[in-house]
Scaffold this motif. Structure first.
Motif, PDB file in Angstrom:
ATOM      1  N   SER A  98       0.828  -1.208   0.000  1.00 24.78           N
ATOM      2  CA  SER A  98       0.000   0.000   0.000  1.00 24.78           C
ATOM      3  C   SER A  98       0.864   1.260   0.000  1.00 24.78           C
ATOM      4  CB  SER A  98      -0.909   0.012   1.233  1.00 24.78           C
ATOM      5  OG  SER A  98      -0.120   0.154   2.409  1.00 24.78           O
ATOM      6  N   LEU A  99       0.272   2.337  -0.448  1.00 22.15           N
ATOM      7  CA  LEU A  99       0.937   3.631  -0.404  1.00 22.15           C
ATOM      8  C   LEU A  99       0.650   4.281   0.947  1.00 22.15           C
ATOM      9  CD1 LEU A  99       0.007   4.920  -3.962  1.00 22.15           C
ATOM     10  CD2 LEU A  99       2.208   3.999  -3.190  1.00 22.15           C
ATOM     11  N   PRO A 100       1.560   5.103   1.434  1.00 20.53           N
ATOM     12  CA  PRO A 100       1.281   5.820   2.684  1.00 20.53           C
ATOM     13  C   PRO A 100       0.046   6.712   2.527  1.00 20.53           C
ATOM     14  CG  PRO A 100       3.588   6.054   2.048  1.00 20.53           C
ATOM     15  CD  PRO A 100       2.874   5.415   0.901  1.00 20.53           C
ATOM     16  N   LYS A 101      -0.722   6.859   3.584  1.00 20.00           N
ATOM     17  CA  LYS A 101      -1.941   7.678   3.528  1.00 20.00           C
ATOM     18  C   LYS A 101      -1.618   9.169   3.479  1.00 20.00           C
ATOM     19  CE  LYS A 101      -4.956   4.295   4.238  1.00 20.00           C
ATOM     20  NZ  LYS A 101      -5.387   3.610   3.079  1.00 20.00           N
ATOM     21  N   GLU A 102      -0.504   9.526   4.102  1.00 21.12           N
ATOM     22  CA  GLU A 102      -0.103  10.938   4.135  1.00 21.12           C
ATOM     23  C   GLU A 102       1.411  11.018   4.320  1.00 21.12           C
ATOM     24  OE1 GLU A 102      -0.973  11.820   8.803  1.00 21.12           O
ATOM     25  OE2 GLU A 102      -2.685  11.789   7.432  1.00 21.12           O
ATOM     26  N   ARG A 103       1.971  12.175   4.150  1.00 24.86           N
ATOM     27  CA  ARG A 103       3.411  12.371   4.314  1.00 24.86           C
ATOM     28  C   ARG A 103       3.838  11.954   5.726  1.00 24.86           C
ATOM     29  NH1 ARG A 103       7.772  16.620   2.849  1.00 24.86           N
ATOM     30  NH2 ARG A 103       6.964  16.341   0.770  1.00 24.86           N
ATOM     31  N   GLY A 104       4.897  11.153   5.787  1.00 18.22           N
ATOM     32  CA  GLY A 104       5.415  10.695   7.071  1.00 18.22           C
ATOM     33  C   GLY A 104       4.760   9.419   7.588  1.00 18.22           C
ATOM     34  N   ASP A 105       3.744   8.942   6.908  1.00 16.25           N
ATOM     35  CA  ASP A 105       3.054   7.725   7.334  1.00 16.25           C
ATOM     36  C   ASP A 105       3.929   6.511   7.022  1.00 16.25           C
ATOM     37  OD1 ASP A 105       1.263   5.744   8.008  1.00 16.25           O
ATOM     38  OD2 ASP A 105      -0.132   6.151   6.372  1.00 16.25           O
ATOM     39  N   LEU A 106       4.299   5.766   8.032  1.00 17.66           N
ATOM     40  CA  LEU A 106       5.141   4.587   7.858  1.00 17.66           C
ATOM     41  C   LEU A 106       4.337   3.293   7.847  1.00 17.66           C
ATOM     42  CD1 LEU A 106       8.088   5.552  10.222  1.00 17.66           C
ATOM     43  CD2 LEU A 106       7.944   5.821   7.752  1.00 17.66           C
ATOM     44  N   ARG A 107       3.052   3.362   8.088  1.00 21.28           N
ATOM     45  CA  ARG A 107       2.216   2.166   8.188  1.00 21.28           C
ATOM     46  C   ARG A 107       1.756   1.735   6.796  1.00 21.28           C
ATOM     47  NH1 ARG A 107       2.726  -1.896  10.164  1.00 21.28           N
ATOM     48  NH2 ARG A 107       1.135  -3.219   9.366  1.00 21.28           N
ATOM     49  N   VAL A 108       2.532   0.879   6.182  1.00 23.13           N
ATOM     50  CA  VAL A 108       2.163   0.311   4.895  1.00 23.13           C
ATOM     51  C   VAL A 108       2.035  -1.203   5.068  1.00 23.13           C
ATOM     52  CG1 VAL A 108       3.138   2.157   3.493  1.00 23.13           C
ATOM     53  CG2 VAL A 108       4.568   0.212   4.139  1.00 23.13           C
TER      54      VAL A 108
END
Length: 141
Positions: A98-108
């Motif tokens: 998956s792509l990150p939901k927002e800038r800085g999001d590490l939860r993929v």
């Protein structure tokens, strides 16, 4: 043990086109063969065979199954480490990270991004080191 193709094979190529490990070969209009060293017994070939020409190692002829009833992978997203092993194992290209939901999001995490490409083989679940991919729905051969 590998699946086998019987004399009932018409050489339509459906099984060879969908085999996720490229274990099936043959010319159009001629009986195909399964390479037992490559076959992973996923049953995809049997699910698509219109001639009931595929048999299990035990000699059983699995039924043809409509594509909408094939199993699909379900990933426990919160537990996924995004190691990509399932993505690499998926030769049809049905899984992706998956792509990150927002800038800085590490939860993929791994996800079924192209469900129409999934053949329901279960290789993704087999290679997952965390065992967090389960095949759901459908019928296994």
């Amino acid at each position: 043990m590998a699946h086998q193709i019987t004399e009932a094979c018409s050489g339509c190529t459906a099984c060879a086109r969908l085999c996720p490990v490229f274990a099936i070969a043959g010319e159009r209009g001629q009986r195909h063969a399964i390479n037992p060293k490559r076959c992973v017994d996923c049953g995809v070939c049997a699910r698509v065979c219109a001639k009931d020409a595929i048999q299990t190692a035990g000699g059983r002829i699995p039924p043809r199954v409509p594509r909408k009833e094939w199993p699909k992978p379900s990933v426990a997203r919160a537990e996924c480490s995004a190691c990509q092993m399932c993505v690499e194992a998926c030769t049809p290209g049905a899984l992706s990270i998956s792509l990150p939901k927002e800038r800085g999001d590490l939860r993929v995490f791994a996800e079924l991004s192209a469900p129409a490409k999934c053949v329901g083989c279960g290789l993704c679940a087999e290679v997952c080191p965390l065992r967090i991919i389960k095949m759901e729905g459908g019928t296994a051969a």
